[in-house]
Motif scaffolding. Structure first.
Motif, mmCIF file in Angstrom:
data_model
loop_
_atom_site.group_PDB
_atom_site.id
_atom_site.type_symbol
_atom_site.label_atom_id
_atom_site.label_comp_id
_atom_site.label_asym_id
_atom_site.label_seq_id
_atom_site.Cartn_x
_atom_site.Cartn_y
_atom_site.Cartn_z
ATOM 1 N N ALA A 87 -5.541 -3.418 -6.121
ATOM 2 C CA ALA A 87 -4.677 -2.754 -6.683
ATOM 3 C C ALA A 87 -5.161 -2.709 -8.410
ATOM 4 O O ALA A 87 -4.354 -2.004 -8.937
ATOM 5 N N SER A 101 1.092 -1.453 0.201
ATOM 6 C CA SER A 101 -0.159 -0.165 0.444
ATOM 7 C C SER A 101 1.136 1.042 0.652
ATOM 8 O O SER A 101 0.798 2.238 -0.562
ATOM 9 N N TYR A 153 -6.250 0.386 -12.486
ATOM 10 C CA TYR A 153 -4.812 0.666 -12.664
ATOM 11 C C TYR A 153 -4.578 -0.417 -12.855
ATOM 12 O O TYR A 153 -3.581 -1.437 -12.202
ATOM 13 N N ASN A 180 1.142 7.271 -7.094
ATOM 14 C CA ASN A 180 -0.145 7.552 -7.401
ATOM 15 C C ASN A 180 0.807 9.157 -7.435
ATOM 16 O O ASN A 180 0.736 9.787 -7.687
ATOM 17 N N LEU A 221 2.078 1.468 -3.911
ATOM 18 C CA LEU A 221 0.617 2.040 -3.848
ATOM 19 C C LEU A 221 0.401 3.538 -4.368
ATOM 20 O O LEU A 221 0.081 4.555 -4.707
#
Length: 663
Positions: free
Chosen positions: A380, A41, A320, A48, A44
């Motif tokens: 994801a 996480s 994504y 972003n 990710l």
């Protein structure tokens, strides 16, 4: 054709205990990473943020948006490094750097500064690059350092030949050993600038000075020849690479196929496609579209390709979804901006951008492989393709994490392992000695009726030498090599050579000699590199009797000993305190019209003096003086890999193509 492996993977529980321990550690680590409970996480969210910066740098008014982004709590050197690397221009990269000056909690690191320098170099901003280099050298950024290779790469990217040569000359003056890549940089720049004879001379300098050319060296040569319409010569060099134990790369295949398609050399294209299967090379998307078109036109047979790798329609439908780009030369690429996937979209500026991905960073986040990490990965909604899975498998540091991922991804929607992903995990497992898993994969492949690339069988045997699993290597050689189909005589010789090297690494000396006899009885003659590797090993053990037996076999095989083989033997005898035998070899070498390099001559003279053989030592000195030439710095060749004859042949092919240009 894809290989169906899901039921098999569901049954494998060999790493369950280890995985449980990792899960426990992962949970304790997760609590310390609040508010991001897992590394995945965290990755990710970083991704972003990088995408936000990439979009901002491409917008009409980036400065105002950057002021908000630089205060983001996730902004660190990792984010800035990758944002700079994917900046669309030098101006946009500099705007990000300027904005960072207003951030009190950010300071530049080695990676961020090197990324900025790379962007400036590729944009030809030589004055800004010089200012940055001067600032780093003045310690304005702490302990950040710049190497000669950094400077050469930056100046080469800026096509600043004078600066590249200036740095290279300084590097050569201050270093005892100059790396192969430095020659590659100069040679590639010369070819780009149309300086043919200079490129040839750099290659000659490389081998004369004892730097062993690598796969990129030959890629530069092949591309240079193809661009000069010397297609047959480029193919001749390409065909020599396996015997020199040089990996043939996607870059080389792409350049050759494009060249032969342009000249309508379709027989050569068909040959190259077959060789790609032997080498287990995954085609790039561009190449695949070209080959598919040729298949539709009847130039390639339908059964000639491993399978069709078409644009995956799934990547257009998910929020994504990512598929990473093509393999580069060294197969160790990190992020690649030109990836396939659902586009990031800036509604204000109408910018479409494919999402950022770094396979290495993602694999690093998955090393613990806890349920929480897996849940974050599943959320994801990645689209798992062959190319992406191969890149992530390549990036894992441990076989446990790679195996866990390999088993998990087999059960993801619309994904099935194929021969490319299977060969990737097999070689990784072999390198780490996971023989039981390799055997189970091989059994599954045999049941599915699949064909392994020849290169995979060879790599497994080579890697079993690293993990010291001689019995497993013998099993693959004797029982499993049939999985790659018919093997040519040349490839069988290479396979024997890999097995002999593995047996030697594992200390199975007698079995290696028996295998050598078996090889010759089967009509497979070892090449000079194999003999030099064996003799190098046994001479260092002091087993002179075996060395002499091997040297006799060289003579009986009709092979002509080269200067490098004599060097290996002379050095081995000297280190075993058998200087008298080394002196006899020197006489044989001299009678064959060959000369030693200066280091070998000095070692021989020193060893003869130590053993009281002053007359022989003086004779060596006199013989070398009579030659009336300066002894070479190094002799061309390397044990187990390349002979001086092969290097000389490549040089002659290359130089003859540009002889009219003064090479």
């Amino acid at each position: 054709m894809r290989i169906q492996l899901r039921p098999f993977f569901c049954e494998v529980n060999l790493f369950n205990w280890l995985t449980l321990q990792v899960q426990v550690q992962g949970r304790s680590y997760a609590r310390r990473r609040d508010p991001f409970p897992t590394k995945v996480s965290h990755y990710l969210n970083r991704a972003n943020l990088i995408d936000s910066i990439r979009l901002t740098l491409r917008s009409n008014s980036p400065n105002s948006s950057l002021l908000t982004i630089i205060n983001h709590r996730l902004l660190d050197s990792f984010v800035v490094t990758h944002a700079l690397r994917s900046a669309p221009s030098a101006d946009s990269a500099l705007s990000l750097v300027d904005a960072l000056e207003n951030s009190s909690h950010f300071s530049h690191t080695h990676n961020t500064l090197h990324s900025l320098a790379t962007v400036l170099a590729k944009s030809g901003r030589c004055s800004e690059l010089k200012s940055l280099v001067d600032a780093i050298r003045a310690n304005q950024f702490g302990n950040v350092r710049i190497s000669f290779m950094n400077l050469m790469q930056w100046h080469a990217a800026a096509r600043d030949l004078d600066s590249v040569l200036q740095v290279w000359n300084q590097y050569r003056l201050e270093s005892n050993h100059v790396c192969t890549e430095s020659y590659n940089i100069v040679m590639a720049l010369y070819t780009q600038m149309g300086k043919d004879s200079e490129a040839v001379q750099v290659f000659r300098k490389m081998i004369d000075e004892g730097s062993l050319p690598n796969c990129r060296s030959y890629s530069i040569i092949i591309e240079h020849l193809v661009k000069s319409m010397k297609l047959s010569e480029a193919m001749e060099v390409f065909n020599m690479l396996p015997s020199m134990r040089i990996k043939r790369t996607l870059k080389q295949y792409s350049v050759l196929i494009e060249g032969f398609v342009g000249s309508e050399g379709f027989d050569e294209v068909r040959f190259l496609v077959d060789e790609m299967q032997v080498d287990g090379i995954l085609p790039s998307r561009g190449m695949n579209l070209l080959l598919q078109q040729m298949q539709e036109e009847g130039i390639l047979k339908k059964g000639q390709l491993f399978r069709e790798i078409l644009q995956d329609e799934r990547i257009k439908n998910l929020s994504y979804s990512i598929d990473s780009g093509d393999d580069n030369e060294d197969e160790n690429e990190g992020e690649n901006e030109n990836i396939e996937g659902a586009c990031q979209y800036d509604h204000n500026n109408g910018i479409h951008l494919k999402p950022w991905l770094d396979p290495w960073a993602l694999a690093s986040a998955l090393e613990n492989w806890s349920p929480d990490e897996v849940a974050a990965l599943e959320s994801a909604n990645f689209v798992w393709t062959t190319r992406l899975v191969c890149k992530i498998l390549r990036s894992f540091k441990t076989p446990e994490a790679a195996w866990n991922f390999f088993c998990w991804v087999a059960n993801q929607p619309a994904f099935t392992h194929d021969i490319y992903t299977v060969q990737r995990i097999m070689t990784l497992l072999a390198r780490h000695g996971r023989t039981e898993l390799v055997d189970r994969l091989i059994s599954k492949i045999r049941m599915e009726g699949m064909r392994l690339p020849f290169s995979t069988i060879r790599l497994i045997i080579d890697f079993y030498g690293i993990s010291k699993n001689a019995d497993a290597a013998l099993k693959v050689f004797n029982d499993d090599r049939i999985l790659c189909g018919p093997i040519s005589k040349v490839n069988l010789m290479l396979l024997y050579s890999s097995l002999l090297r593995t047996l030697i690494k594992c200390g199975r000396n007698l079995e290696a000699l028996d295998m050598l006899d078996d090889m010759i009885l089967n009509g497979i003659c070892p090449d000079i590199q194999t003999f030099s590797g064996l003799m190098h090993y046994f001479s260092h053990l002091g087993d002179i009797k075996t060395v002499q037996k091997l040297f006799t076999m060289v003579r009986q095989s009709g092979l002509e000993p080269d200067a490098y083989l004599f060097k290996v033997l002379i050095q081995g005898y000297c280190k075993s305190k058998r200087a008298a035998l080394a002196w006899r070899l020197f006489e044989d070498m001299k009678n064959s019209g060959l000369v030693p390099d200066s280091a070998t001559k000095e070692l021989l003279v020193k060893s003869l003096w130590k053993e009281g053989r002053r007359r022989e030592a003086a004779a060596v000195e006199e013989s070398c003086e009579e030659i009336n030439t300066v002894l070479p710095l190094a002799l061309q060749g390397h044990v187990w890999t390349v002979s001086s004859a092969d290097l000389t042949r490549v040089y002659h092919i290359y130089s003859n193509c540009f002889a009219s240009n003064g090479a």
